[in-house]
Design a protein around this motif. Structure first.
Motif, PDB file in Angstrom:
ATOM      1  N   LEU A 130      41.320  39.894  19.760  1.00 40.70           N
ATOM      2  CA  LEU A 130      40.852  38.668  20.415  1.00 40.70           C
ATOM      3  C   LEU A 130      42.026  37.842  20.934  1.00 40.70           C
ATOM      4  CD1 LEU A 130      38.015  37.673  17.948  1.00 40.70           C
ATOM      5  CD2 LEU A 130      37.718  38.297  20.345  1.00 40.70           C
ATOM      6  N   GLU A 131      43.082  37.753  20.156  1.00 42.81           N
ATOM      7  CA  GLU A 131      44.271  37.018  20.593  1.00 42.81           C
ATOM      8  C   GLU A 131      44.908  37.690  21.805  1.00 42.81           C
ATOM      9  OE1 GLU A 131      46.914  34.188  21.075  1.00 42.81           O
ATOM     10  OE2 GLU A 131      45.359  34.068  19.543  1.00 42.81           O
ATOM     11  N   SER A 132      44.938  39.008  21.798  1.00 40.48           N
ATOM     12  CA  SER A 132      45.473  39.745  22.945  1.00 40.48           C
ATOM     13  C   SER A 132      44.624  39.507  24.192  1.00 40.48           C
ATOM     14  CB  SER A 132      45.519  41.241  22.614  1.00 40.48           C
ATOM     15  OG  SER A 132      45.874  41.984  23.736  1.00 40.48           O
ATOM     16  N   LEU A 133      43.310  39.538  24.042  1.00 42.05           N
ATOM     17  CA  LEU A 133      42.414  39.273  25.165  1.00 42.05           C
ATOM     18  C   LEU A 133      42.615  37.847  25.680  1.00 42.05           C
ATOM     19  CD1 LEU A 133      40.061  40.021  27.040  1.00 42.05           C
ATOM     20  CD2 LEU A 133      38.503  39.285  25.219  1.00 42.05           C
ATOM     21  N   ARG A 134      42.712  36.894  24.780  1.00 41.88           N
ATOM     22  CA  ARG A 134      42.928  35.497  25.157  1.00 41.88           C
ATOM     23  C   ARG A 134      44.230  35.353  25.953  1.00 41.88           C
ATOM     24  NH1 ARG A 134      42.983  33.332  20.120  1.00 41.88           N
ATOM     25  NH2 ARG A 134      40.742  33.592  20.016  1.00 41.88           N
ATOM     26  N   SER A 135      45.266  36.026  25.494  1.00 44.90           N
ATOM     27  CA  SER A 135      46.553  35.984  26.181  1.00 44.90           C
ATOM     28  C   SER A 135      46.470  36.633  27.557  1.00 44.90           C
ATOM     29  CB  SER A 135      47.605  36.690  25.321  1.00 44.90           C
ATOM     30  OG  SER A 135      48.807  36.806  26.008  1.00 44.90           O
ATOM     31  N   ASP A 136      45.788  37.790  27.647  1.00 48.20           N
ATOM     32  CA  ASP A 136      45.619  38.475  28.929  1.00 48.20           C
ATOM     33  C   ASP A 136      44.857  37.600  29.925  1.00 48.20           C
ATOM     34  OD1 ASP A 136      46.939  40.641  27.898  1.00 48.20           O
ATOM     35  OD2 ASP A 136      45.131  41.850  27.578  1.00 48.20           O
ATOM     36  N   ILE A 137      43.800  36.971  29.464  1.00 46.88           N
ATOM     37  CA  ILE A 137      43.003  36.104  30.342  1.00 46.88           C
ATOM     38  C   ILE A 137      43.857  34.938  30.837  1.00 46.88           C
ATOM     39  CG2 ILE A 137      41.082  34.463  30.390  1.00 46.88           C
ATOM     40  CD1 ILE A 137      39.597  36.367  28.474  1.00 46.88           C
ATOM     41  N   THR A 138      44.603  34.345  29.932  1.00 43.14           N
ATOM     42  CA  THR A 138      45.425  33.188  30.299  1.00 43.14           C
ATOM     43  C   THR A 138      46.492  33.573  31.314  1.00 43.14           C
ATOM     44  OG1 THR A 138      45.045  32.243  28.107  1.00 43.14           O
ATOM     45  CG2 THR A 138      46.864  31.340  29.365  1.00 43.14           C
ATOM     46  N   THR A 139      47.128  34.719  31.129  1.00 42.46           N
ATOM     47  CA  THR A 139      48.184  35.113  32.061  1.00 42.46           C
ATOM     48  C   THR A 139      47.630  35.591  33.396  1.00 42.46           C
ATOM     49  OG1 THR A 139      48.289  37.331  31.087  1.00 42.46           O
ATOM     50  CG2 THR A 139      49.863  35.680  30.271  1.00 42.46           C
ATOM     51  N   GLN A 140      46.500  36.277  33.398  1.00 40.55           N
ATOM     52  CA  GLN A 140      45.968  36.824  34.651  1.00 40.55           C
ATOM     53  C   GLN A 140      45.235  35.782  35.483  1.00 40.55           C
ATOM     54  OE1 GLN A 140      43.745  40.400  33.994  1.00 40.55           O
ATOM     55  NE2 GLN A 140      45.426  41.408  32.926  1.00 40.55           N
ATOM     56  N   LEU A 141      44.730  34.740  34.867  1.00 40.54           N
ATOM     57  CA  LEU A 141      43.970  33.727  35.606  1.00 40.54           C
ATOM     58  C   LEU A 141      44.739  32.418  35.780  1.00 40.54           C
ATOM     59  CD1 LEU A 141      40.433  34.162  34.027  1.00 40.54           C
ATOM     60  CD2 LEU A 141      41.319  35.174  36.108  1.00 40.54           C
ATOM     61  N   LYS A 142      46.063  32.487  35.683  1.00 40.51           N
ATOM     62  CA  LYS A 142      46.863  31.272  35.842  1.00 40.51           C
ATOM     63  C   LYS A 142      46.668  30.692  37.226  1.00 40.51           C
ATOM     64  CE  LYS A 142      50.623  31.575  32.630  1.00 40.51           C
ATOM     65  NZ  LYS A 142      51.993  31.865  32.382  1.00 40.51           N
ATOM     66  N   PRO A 143      46.672  29.435  37.388  1.00 44.20           N
ATOM     67  CA  PRO A 143      46.658  28.369  36.389  1.00 44.20           C
ATOM     68  C   PRO A 143      45.225  28.054  35.971  1.00 44.20           C
ATOM     69  CG  PRO A 143      46.891  27.403  38.557  1.00 44.20           C
ATOM     70  CD  PRO A 143      46.834  28.896  38.747  1.00 44.20           C
ATOM     71  N   LEU A 144      45.045  27.840  34.699  1.00 39.44           N
ATOM     72  CA  LEU A 144      43.735  27.442  34.179  1.00 39.44           C
ATOM     73  C   LEU A 144      43.709  25.937  33.952  1.00 39.44           C
ATOM     74  CD1 LEU A 144      42.910  30.150  31.488  1.00 39.44           C
ATOM     75  CD2 LEU A 144      41.851  29.877  33.713  1.00 39.44           C
ATOM     76  N   LYS A 145      42.596  25.350  34.298  1.00 37.18           N
ATOM     77  CA  LYS A 145      42.402  23.925  34.031  1.00 37.18           C
ATOM     78  C   LYS A 145      42.115  23.758  32.540  1.00 37.18           C
ATOM     79  CE  LYS A 145      40.889  23.094  38.659  1.00 37.18           C
ATOM     80  NZ  LYS A 145      39.856  23.437  39.578  1.00 37.18           N
ATOM     81  N   PRO A 146      42.320  22.567  31.991  1.00 32.46           N
ATOM     82  CA  PRO A 146      42.107  22.370  30.546  1.00 32.46           C
ATOM     83  C   PRO A 146      40.706  22.747  30.073  1.00 32.46           C
ATOM     84  CG  PRO A 146      43.303  20.508  31.438  1.00 32.46           C
ATOM     85  CD  PRO A 146      42.906  21.368  32.600  1.00 32.46           C
ATOM     86  N   TYR A 147      39.680  22.405  30.859  1.00 35.04           N
ATOM     87  CA  TYR A 147      38.317  22.760  30.432  1.00 35.04           C
ATOM     88  C   TYR A 147      38.106  24.273  30.477  1.00 35.04           C
ATOM     89  CZ  TYR A 147      36.861  23.345  35.333  1.00 35.04           C
ATOM     90  OH  TYR A 147      36.718  23.785  36.619  1.00 35.04           O
ATOM     91  N   GLN A 148      38.781  24.963  31.406  1.00 31.08           N
ATOM     92  CA  GLN A 148      38.682  26.421  31.448  1.00 31.08           C
ATOM     93  C   GLN A 148      39.413  27.039  30.256  1.00 31.08           C
ATOM     94  OE1 GLN A 148      40.274  26.994  35.413  1.00 31.08           O
ATOM     95  NE2 GLN A 148      38.229  27.518  36.201  1.00 31.08           N
ATOM     96  N   GLN A 149      40.561  26.477  29.906  1.00 33.49           N
ATOM     97  CA  GLN A 149      41.303  26.962  28.746  1.00 33.49           C
ATOM     98  C   GLN A 149      40.470  26.795  27.477  1.00 33.49           C
ATOM     99  OE1 GLN A 149      44.279  28.501  28.839  1.00 33.49           O
ATOM    100  NE2 GLN A 149      44.125  28.854  26.655  1.00 33.49           N
ATOM    101  N   ASN A 150      39.810  25.650  27.341  1.00 36.99           N
ATOM    102  CA  ASN A 150      38.937  25.432  26.179  1.00 36.99           C
ATOM    103  C   ASN A 150      37.780  26.413  26.172  1.00 36.99           C
ATOM    104  OD1 ASN A 150      40.502  23.307  25.290  1.00 36.99           O
ATOM    105  ND2 ASN A 150      39.244  21.752  26.283  1.00 36.99           N
ATOM    106  N   TYR A 151      37.251  26.719  27.337  1.00 35.62           N
ATOM    107  CA  TYR A 151      36.137  27.666  27.435  1.00 35.62           C
ATOM    108  C   TYR A 151      36.592  29.072  27.049  1.00 35.62           C
ATOM    109  CZ  TYR A 151      31.944  29.885  29.279  1.00 35.62           C
ATOM    110  OH  TYR A 151      30.786  30.600  29.409  1.00 35.62           O
ATOM    111  N   VAL A 152      37.785  29.451  27.473  1.00 35.12           N
ATOM    112  CA  VAL A 152      38.334  30.767  27.100  1.00 35.12           C
ATOM    113  C   VAL A 152      38.507  30.827  25.586  1.00 35.12           C
ATOM    114  CG1 VAL A 152      40.382  32.235  27.235  1.00 35.12           C
ATOM    115  CG2 VAL A 152      39.420  31.255  29.322  1.00 35.12           C
ATOM    116  N   GLU A 153      39.012  29.754  24.992  1.00 34.69           N
ATOM    117  CA  GLU A 153      39.139  29.708  23.530  1.00 34.69           C
ATOM    118  C   GLU A 153      37.772  29.876  22.865  1.00 34.69           C
ATOM    119  OE1 GLU A 153      41.879  29.219  21.534  1.00 34.69           O
ATOM    120  OE2 GLU A 153      43.244  29.274  23.243  1.00 34.69           O
ATOM    121  N   LYS A 154      36.769  29.235  23.430  1.00 31.92           N
ATOM    122  CA  LYS A 154      35.417  29.282  22.857  1.00 31.92           C
ATOM    123  C   LYS A 154      34.815  30.687  22.943  1.00 31.92           C
ATOM    124  CE  LYS A 154      30.852  27.353  23.581  1.00 31.92           C
ATOM    125  NZ  LYS A 154      30.034  26.549  24.476  1.00 31.92           N
ATOM    126  N   ILE A 155      34.987  31.358  24.084  1.00 33.41           N
ATOM    127  CA  ILE A 155      34.359  32.680  24.209  1.00 33.41           C
ATOM    128  C   ILE A 155      35.149  33.771  23.511  1.00 33.41           C
ATOM    129  CG2 ILE A 155      33.153  32.134  26.347  1.00 33.41           C
ATOM    130  CD1 ILE A 155      35.247  33.788  27.850  1.00 33.41           C
TER     131      ILE A 155
END
Length: 121
Positions: free
Chosen positions: A50-75
């Protein structure tokens, strides 16, 4: 004969001590701690994935807005939530208020490539 009585008395005292509420509480606390350790160890591979997926999403979808980052954390809290997101927004193509268009397509592609979505052999 005296040795038999002493050993018997020691056994009785030991049983009485072990049955006391304090010792029972102590054993219960130890059992809960060890149980929590085993649960942590058993979920460690899933948490790493899950941490690896979270990291992959964050790096591939840069830049993420704060609400999107929170949503990624949630899912990415659990495998079930990732699969639920994938079923609702990637397979069924429902409208997601946080990700739309190419960002959602990239997110779905990243989730598809993760080890969480692979079927166990």
């Amino acid at each position: 004969m005296l040795r038999f009585f002493i050993i018997t008395a020691e056994i009785i005292v030991l049983v009485l001590i072990l049955r006391s509420p304090f010792v029972q509480y102590l054993f219960e606390d130890i059992q809960n701690s060890v149980s929590d350790w085993f649960i942590s160890l058993s979920t460690l591979p899933e948490q790493r994935a899950l941490e690896s997926l979270r990291s992959d999403i964050t790096t591939q979808l840069k830049p993420l807005k704060p609400y999107q980052q929170n949503y990624v954390e949630k899912i990415t809290v659990s495998t079930d939530s990732v699969k639920r997101f994938y079923a609702n927004y990637c397979e069924k193509d429902d409208i997601n208020p946080n990700f739309s268009g190419t960002k959602r397509a990239q997110l779905c592609h990243t989730i598809t490539q993760s080890s969480l979505m692979r079927k166990p052999d």
